[in-house]
Design a protein around this motif. Structure first.
Motif, mmCIF file in Angstrom:
data_model
loop_
_atom_site.group_PDB
_atom_site.id
_atom_site.type_symbol
_atom_site.label_atom_id
_atom_site.label_comp_id
_atom_site.label_asym_id
_atom_site.label_seq_id
_atom_site.Cartn_x
_atom_site.Cartn_y
_atom_site.Cartn_z
ATOM 1 N N ILE A 1 0.901 -1.203 0.010
ATOM 2 C CA ILE A 1 0.109 -0.039 -0.053
ATOM 3 C C ILE A 1 0.979 1.258 0.093
ATOM 4 O O ILE A 1 0.634 2.179 -0.793
ATOM 5 N N ASP A 2 1.978 1.146 0.862
ATOM 6 C CA ASP A 2 2.829 2.455 0.917
ATOM 7 C C ASP A 2 3.295 2.629 -0.386
ATOM 8 O O ASP A 2 3.466 3.840 -0.993
ATOM 9 N N TRP A 3 3.839 1.561 -1.321
ATOM 10 C CA TRP A 3 4.160 1.981 -2.762
ATOM 11 C C TRP A 3 3.151 2.388 -3.606
ATOM 12 O O TRP A 3 3.382 3.409 -4.303
ATOM 13 N N LEU A 4 1.984 1.958 -3.381
ATOM 14 C CA LEU A 4 0.893 2.416 -4.148
ATOM 15 C C LEU A 4 0.541 3.899 -4.131
ATOM 16 O O LEU A 4 0.093 4.592 -4.824
ATOM 17 N N LYS A 5 0.746 4.226 -2.793
ATOM 18 C CA LYS A 5 0.465 5.651 -2.357
ATOM 19 C C LYS A 5 1.398 6.558 -3.159
ATOM 20 O O LYS A 5 1.061 7.500 -3.440
ATOM 21 N N GLU A 6 2.550 6.134 -3.383
ATOM 22 C CA GLU A 6 3.490 7.089 -4.298
ATOM 23 C C GLU A 6 2.851 7.437 -5.499
ATOM 24 O O GLU A 6 3.283 8.531 -5.960
ATOM 25 N N GLY A 7 2.113 6.555 -6.240
ATOM 26 C CA GLY A 7 1.294 6.981 -7.492
ATOM 27 C C GLY A 7 -0.220 7.466 -7.283
ATOM 28 O O GLY A 7 -0.499 8.311 -8.053
ATOM 29 N N TRP A 8 -0.616 7.125 -6.216
ATOM 30 C CA TRP A 8 -2.267 7.435 -6.100
ATOM 31 C C TRP A 8 -2.383 8.442 -4.718
ATOM 32 O O TRP A 8 -3.602 8.934 -4.682
ATOM 33 N N GLU B 1 -3.215 9.352 -0.805
ATOM 34 C CA GLU B 1 -3.575 8.816 0.200
ATOM 35 C C GLU B 1 -4.993 7.707 0.063
ATOM 36 O O GLU B 1 -5.093 6.739 0.717
ATOM 37 N N CYS B 2 -5.483 8.131 -1.113
ATOM 38 C CA CYS B 2 -6.485 7.173 -1.375
ATOM 39 C C CYS B 2 -6.257 5.744 -1.722
ATOM 40 O O CYS B 2 -7.264 4.988 -1.562
ATOM 41 N N ALA B 3 -5.172 5.460 -1.845
ATOM 42 C CA ALA B 3 -4.701 4.119 -1.664
ATOM 43 C C ALA B 3 -5.078 3.118 -0.556
ATOM 44 O O ALA B 3 -5.044 1.980 -0.622
ATOM 45 N N GLU B 4 -5.142 3.997 0.623
ATOM 46 C CA GLU B 4 -5.578 3.286 1.826
ATOM 47 C C GLU B 4 -6.968 2.571 1.691
ATOM 48 O O GLU B 4 -7.228 1.731 2.072
ATOM 49 N N ASN B 5 -7.828 2.909 0.722
ATOM 50 C CA ASN B 5 -9.140 2.483 0.620
ATOM 51 C C ASN B 5 -9.231 1.484 -0.635
ATOM 52 O O ASN B 5 -10.179 0.788 -0.821
ATOM 53 N N PHE B 6 -7.824 0.836 -1.224
ATOM 54 C CA PHE B 6 -7.969 0.134 -2.157
ATOM 55 C C PHE B 6 -8.136 -1.203 -1.411
ATOM 56 O O PHE B 6 -7.459 -1.576 -0.557
ATOM 57 N N LEU B 7 -8.743 -2.230 -2.197
ATOM 58 C CA LEU B 7 -8.660 -3.655 -1.867
ATOM 59 C C LEU B 7 -7.559 -4.400 -2.890
ATOM 60 O O LEU B 7 -7.694 -4.003 -3.987
ATOM 61 N N ILE B 8 -6.891 -5.290 -2.420
ATOM 62 C CA ILE B 8 -5.768 -6.039 -3.138
ATOM 63 C C ILE B 8 -6.594 -7.426 -3.185
ATOM 64 O O ILE B 8 -6.829 -8.144 -2.501
ATOM 65 N N ARG C 1 -17.562 -4.970 0.213
ATOM 66 C CA ARG C 1 -17.203 -5.881 1.336
ATOM 67 C C ARG C 1 -16.410 -6.978 1.228
ATOM 68 O O ARG C 1 -16.172 -7.891 2.373
ATOM 69 N N ALA C 2 -15.388 -7.122 0.403
ATOM 70 C CA ALA C 2 -14.321 -7.975 0.133
ATOM 71 C C ALA C 2 -13.449 -7.825 1.149
ATOM 72 O O ALA C 2 -13.062 -6.689 1.492
ATOM 73 N N PRO C 3 -12.755 -8.989 1.610
ATOM 74 C CA PRO C 3 -11.536 -8.625 2.560
ATOM 75 C C PRO C 3 -10.365 -7.691 1.780
ATOM 76 O O PRO C 3 -10.369 -7.692 0.680
ATOM 77 N N LYS C 4 -9.787 -7.310 2.951
ATOM 78 C CA LYS C 4 -8.445 -6.257 2.254
ATOM 79 C C LYS C 4 -7.471 -7.035 1.239
ATOM 80 O O LYS C 4 -7.232 -6.301 0.278
ATOM 81 N N TYR C 5 -7.453 -8.375 1.419
ATOM 82 C CA TYR C 5 -6.466 -9.157 0.630
ATOM 83 C C TYR C 5 -7.226 -10.366 0.108
ATOM 84 O O TYR C 5 -7.822 -11.007 0.941
ATOM 85 N N TYR D 1 -25.120 -2.882 -5.001
ATOM 86 C CA TYR D 1 -23.766 -3.542 -4.709
ATOM 87 C C TYR D 1 -22.658 -2.309 -4.610
ATOM 88 O O TYR D 1 -22.472 -1.643 -5.277
ATOM 89 N N PRO D 2 -22.222 -2.240 -3.215
ATOM 90 C CA PRO D 2 -21.153 -1.266 -2.663
ATOM 91 C C PRO D 2 -19.823 -1.793 -3.430
ATOM 92 O O PRO D 2 -19.549 -2.857 -3.489
ATOM 93 N N VAL D 3 -19.291 -0.718 -4.119
ATOM 94 C CA VAL D 3 -17.945 -1.253 -4.979
ATOM 95 C C VAL D 3 -16.688 -0.342 -4.373
ATOM 96 O O VAL D 3 -16.927 0.842 -4.378
ATOM 97 N N ARG D 4 -15.583 -0.926 -4.586
ATOM 98 C CA ARG D 4 -14.268 -0.218 -4.330
ATOM 99 C C ARG D 4 -13.119 -0.593 -5.488
ATOM 100 O O ARG D 4 -13.406 -1.765 -5.976
#
Lengths: 465, 371
Positions: A197-204, A206-213, A249-253, A391-394
């Motif tokens: 996530i920290d690396w993703l934040k370099e491109g995206w 703080e919003c990368a914090e809400n990404f699901l992997i 609602r999916a898990p983080k990873y 359906y909520p989506v992220r």
């Protein structure tokens, strides 16, 4: 502190399709091979464990493929999805080599089957693994074991000793102990950095914090970072990743395939403010599938809601979580914690703009809206038959594009010019050479298998000479 | 809502699997699942009985434990399946036989053996038990033997048919004409070959993710061994009543030619299956059903072994005891048939017939929703 040490001919870092193809190919050329996989045994294989098919060119139909898929057609598809962000010579080389891959992979124990239910559109082009990606991995690992390839799990590589384009040794944590591994050749097949996530934040930001992997937490890109830090030339946009809209609602990873949603076309998509923000009827899967992650990432809190009504409920593949259901739009808004009046206004505004037409989700039909700031250009039908669903989506991050530049022999190229002496790479860690943008189903596995085999053979040849 | 926690969990798993579908080519369960969007109790009972427990979907699954989705299809379908045996059992009063099945069957068997020993001793002279005449019918007249076993076999057949009728109704088999000749013939072929006990073509999974399992071979030995023994008994009965040829029969007579390989098959097959059971990956196993499965294997093993012993020891003083034990075991086997693992073959056959019918009709059976 005691340092254990291991010596081998070929060190393969990673444990997915590319790594195993490289290890098996190197072993078959007579080299002694060690595979170090950063993940525990169950999670071995990186993104491969979530895959289900590979795209290979073939001149005739087979038991499991419904018709021919020529090299030229494959190239056209690749050119289209990457919008030209590809190395033509390398890509064509891969496509040519992909032909023999179907047989070679089967010889390593992998079994194929006709395309799965709900994926008819891929039945001609893509070969599906019987039992999916983990079954494929199990077969490759079994073959590796029979060939006498050593595999270490839970063994993340923590440093690489690279001297001016020549690999000397690596340090891996094995059973909690630093272990020095010397080898004549290196194959890096350790994936991208989508779980970092920290690396993703370099491109995206703080919003990368809400990404699901979508894959395991082990795809951290540590080896990629070390290689680029040791003078290997980078390729691919460092800020970009493949993002699709998945169930919030999916898990983080590691939610994998079962959290995907492909029902955008059947309704409208609103953000947290209950406003539409993009034409839901613009294009077909997989293009629309691939753009919606990015679209949702640009919305407040990186969340959106696909809203549809009862007539669409059974028109698409089921997914893990049931949709949220309500008898009225206002009630739905309340359940989703959206402003109710705003959602009602958005829906009624949309309904009023829907033009008469004949709905057919298999073609660009004539169902569209007229008069909205953001039109829905196809498949637009009124949301009027309760119950209503949402359906909520992220954004769900599948893979990253940044990688190591390679030549046709899968040999890493140095930023200072020229090829590395004994370092090869394969799979997602170099996918950016071929796939600089976009995605076509099964291409990741083609890159992994083709370049994995090439890398393994090159590494063995260097090690044994 | 479902009738039990096991069914509830099975529905959760089928929802997961239906949104993945990677296992579609592994066996019949997943294509059958894909015909459905929702899963009533009867649907889940059908899928559970269609599952051959080969374990491939567990080894192949990216979401099996320790993944948080905890997808363990072989284990939960095995639970649902054994629950369904209890639910279908006829008459209802005997359903509790499934609760502690291993113990129940052991008690019935012990009583049956004791009954024969006591019977021989009481009706005859206790010394008859150890005589060396080599003639069974001195101990128990043929008519009595045939009458007793004929009666218990008829009862077992009745109870099995009634149980099967309960299954057939529960899974909605008639709604797609699963009883048609074509469906039944397909089921015969699939069951006879154990088509779906092959991990999708590469072999079964048992101990780990390596497809090294031999359960299909051992099951064939057991199943065909049982059929051969059954055939030997039937031929013997025809010989006796039809032709007046009385046992003992010669080594190259039909009853022996069927019975001896059959007995050997039962012994080797059940040992192989038991060994596989003990080495199976514990994550896939429902331990609470260990007694039922062990009892079933033990009964078949004992049937085969005592049958072979009876032939070997016929002319020794051990005849009486061996015959008592053999008859006791076979008697108990037939009596408990409708109330143990034996029923799995019938329900699996029915599920295969339904699968054939659904595949042909390209639609799922209509199941009556639970109230």
């Amino acid at each position: 502190m005691t340092v254990e040490s291991i010596d081998t001919d070929v060190l393969v870092i990673g444990g997915g399709n590319a790594a195993l193809c490289a290890a098996i190919a190197a072993r078959r050329k007579g080299a002694k091979v060690l595979v170090v996989e950063g993940a525990p045994k169950f999670y071995r294989g990186g993104n491969t464990r979530h895959t289900r098919n590979m795209r290979c060119a073939h001149d005739t139909a087979t038991d499991t493929l419904t018709g021919p898929y020529t090299e030229e057609e494959f190239w056209d598809d690749l050119l289209r999805v990457t919008e030209g962000n590809t190395d033509e010579a390398l890509a064509r080389h891969m496509i040519t080599k992909s032909k023999e891959m179907l047989t070679w992979i089967a010889e390593q124990g992998v079994r194929f089957q006709p395309s799965l239910g709900g994926t008819l559109s891929l039945g001609r082009t893509n070969s599906f693994f019987l039992g999916g990606g983990r079954a494929m991995l199990n077969a490759l690992y079994l073959t590796a074991e029979k060939l006498g390839i050593d595999v270490l799990y839970d063994a993340p590589v923590t440093s690489l000793d690279i001297d001016n384009g020549t690999f000397r040794s690596a340090i891996a944590r094995v059973n909690g102990k630093d272990t020095k591994i010397t080898a004549r050749s290196l194959v890096a097949a350790a994936g991208g950095f989508e779980a970092n996530i920290d690396w993703l934040k370099e491109g995206w930001g703080e919003c990368a914090e809400n990404f699901l992997i979508r894959g395991t937490p082990y795809n951290r890109g540590d080896v990629l970072k070390m290689l680029l830090g040791s003078g290997v030339e980078a390729i691919g946009d460092p800020t970009q990743c493949h993002a699709v809209a998945i169930d919030a609602r999916a898990p983080k990873y590691d939610g994998g395939i079962i959290t995907r949603l492909d029902c955008v076309v059947f309704g409208i998509v609103v953000n947290r403010n209950a406003e539409r923000f993009y034409d839901e009827g613009e294009d077909f899967w997989p293009k629309r599938y691939a753009i919606w992650g990015r679209l949702v990432a640009a919305q407040p809190d990186q969340i959106a809601y696909i809203v549809f009504d009862s007539k669409s409920l059974k028109k698409f593949m089921p997914s893990l979580f049931p949709p949220i259901e309500a008898q009225s739009i206002a009630e739905l808004a309340q359940k989703l914690d959206l402003p109710a009046e705003k959602l009602e206004a958005t829906v009624s505004g949309f309904n009023d703009a829907v033009q008469p037409g004949t709905f057919d989700h298999t073609v660009f039909d004539d169902c569209r809206t007229k008069g909205l700031a953001i039109e829905k250009t196809h498949w637009a039908t009124k949301l009027e038959d309760p119950p209503y669903y949402a359906y909520p989506v992220r954004p769900g991050i599948t893979f990253t594009y940044l990688g190591t530049r390679v030549d046709k022999d899968a040999r890493m190229q140095m930023a200072s010019g020229g090829g590395a002496e004994n370092m090869f790479s394969a799979g997602e860690i170099m996918a950016g050479n071929v796939l600089g943008k976009g995605y076509a189903a099964g291409v990741g596995m083609t890159i992994g298998s083709v370049f994995g085999k090439i890398a393994g053979e090159g590494a063995a040849q260097h090690a044994c000479n | 809502m479902h009738a039990t926690d096991h069914l509830q969990e099975a529905e959760r798993l089928m929802t997961v699997c239906n949104s993945c579908r990677y296992c579609e080519g592994v066996c019949a369960v997943f294509p059958a699942m894909e015909l459905r969007r929702s899963f009533a109790d009867g649907d889940l009972n059908y899928l559970a009985n269609l599952c051959h427990n080969c374990g491939a979907c567990y080894a192949d699954c990216q979401f099996s434990p320790p993944h948080e989705f905890n997808v363990n299809v072989p284990k939960i379908l095995s639970r649902v399946r054994t629950d369904s045996y209890r639910q279908y059992a006829w008459p209802k009063a005997f359903q509790p036989m499934f609760d502690r099945n291993g113990l129940a069957i052991a008690i019935v068997t012990a009583l049956a053996i004791a009954g024969f020993i006591l019977g021989f001793a009481v009706w005859h002279d206790p010394s008859a038990l150890t005589s060396t005449t080599g003639n069974f019918y001195k101990l128990m007249p043929h008519t009595v033997m045939a009458g007793l076993f004929g009666a218990v076999a008829l009862y077992a057949a009745l109870a099995l048919i009634m149980g099967f009728a309960n299954f057939w109704k529960d899974v909605g088999a008639s709604s797609v004409a699963a009883g048609s000749g074509l469906s039944l013939w397909q089921a015969v072929k699939d069951a006879a070959a154990l088509r779906y006990l092959d991990g999708g073509g590469v072999g079964c999974y048992n101990e780990d993710e390596r497809p090294t399992d031999n359960r299909r071979l051992y099951h064939h030995l057991t199943f065909y061994g049982f059929l051969l023994c059954f055939a030997a008994t039937c031929i013997g009965t025809v010989y006796h009543y039809g032709f007046g040829w009385e046992a003992p029969y010669g080594l190259f007579s039909l009853p022996k030619l069927f019975g001896i390989p059959g007995g050997i098959g039962l012994v080797i097959g059940t040992i192989g299956l038991m060994k596989a059971k003990l080495t199976r990956d514990p994550d896939m196993v429902d331990r609470s059903k260990f007694g039922m499965e062990t009892a079933f294997l033990a009964m078949l093993f004992a049937t085969g072994l005592t049958g072979l012993l009876l032939m070997a020891l016929r002319d020794t003083p051990a005849l009486g005891i061996t015959l008592s034990v053999h008859l006791g075991v076979v008697f108990a086997l037939f009596l408990t048939m409708p109330y143990g693992k034996f029923v799995h073959g019938f329900y699996r056959f029915g599920a295969l017939a339904l699968y054939a019918a659904e595949t042909k009709a390209d639609r799922p059976a209509t199941v009556r929703k639970a109230a």
